[in-house]
Design a protein around this motif. Sequence first.
Motif: not given
Length: 370
Positions: A49, A54-55, A58, A61, A84-85, A87-89, A92
């Motif tokens: 990041f 970028e976290v 797509q 993923q 950030v990480l 929630k984002g990783i 998610k």
Amino acid sequence: MSLLKIGVIPGDGVGPEVTEVGLGILEKVAKRDGLVYELHPFDLGGERFLRTGEVLPQADQDRLRACDVILLGAVGHPGVPPGVLEKGILLKLRFDFHQYINLRPVRLFPGAPCPVTGKGPDDIDMVVVRENNEDLYVGAGGFTYKGTPEEVAIQTSINTRPGVERCIRYAFDAARGRAARGAFKGLSEADKAGGYTRQVTLVAKTNVLTFAHDLWMRAFNEVAADYPDVKPGYMHVDACCMRMVTNPEWFDVIVTTNMFGDIITDLGAVLQGGMGLAASGNLNPTKTAPSMFEPVHGSAPDIAGKGIANPLAAILSTAMMLDHVGATPSADRIRRAVARVLAAGAPKTPDLGGKASTVEVGNAVRDALD
């Protein structure tokens, strides 16, 4: 077993250190038991990041979705703003891959330290089934007049009947699975005479959260009727926290909400010897997407790079991963090896009162596999 595709996210801090040890244990037990797998590494976490912004792209993923399971080291970086990480990783993947069960075994191995006087391995052997896709973690809410003296912050708990019921049903099925180990020691003679073999306790706050937890209570009672061999029980979350310390032997399987589960499982980790021994699984029971397995100690940036992080939680998480794919004999072999090392009293990392390194403890578990 067919080829097992394992996505590996070493992550941040001590994550790469403990993941490497866990993978070493996997390699040895796989050779012995004939398991065939391939590793798919992913560069995700704080360093990426900070380097790229970028976290979780797509493309990554999509590649993760093609894996059978995911082994995660840790997420969290002091240079990245909170959330950030996480929630984002973490969130998610849990949400997008429908990992709606967070499974946390709480087991005190002989030789592991317990802060509760007079309690031993026979008293601390429970599992917490935490709902993993709803409640406050959905992120519903917002701000009004943010940054002003009149600021209002709203965070909404989301609970759906399908989400609640599938979690509760998983807990009762888990109790039946544990019945193969014999009747729960915490049952009274009257309970045993009534045909009960195991116990599930719903932990909530029905006297205050009279909408969301009324739904949980009603669903719990209705599902319990389908499991006449499992004793249902209820406890307010504050009472549960007290009883986990004073009477941990009362608990067999606990089922609870996302937020409450997050809290009481860390209390459970302390009972079993500390965060360095706490493994977890984020499960998609339908296997329509990969499940994810991780130690719960976090990235521990204060000791990252020192080579002293406890790898046992990562090793036990690897065992949980093998359980999920049907390789339970191999998983049991790993758990027995961990038990042997703890019972021997050495080597131990500093969190357990020793002076051993991450690698030394990992090597001891490898040797104990024999």
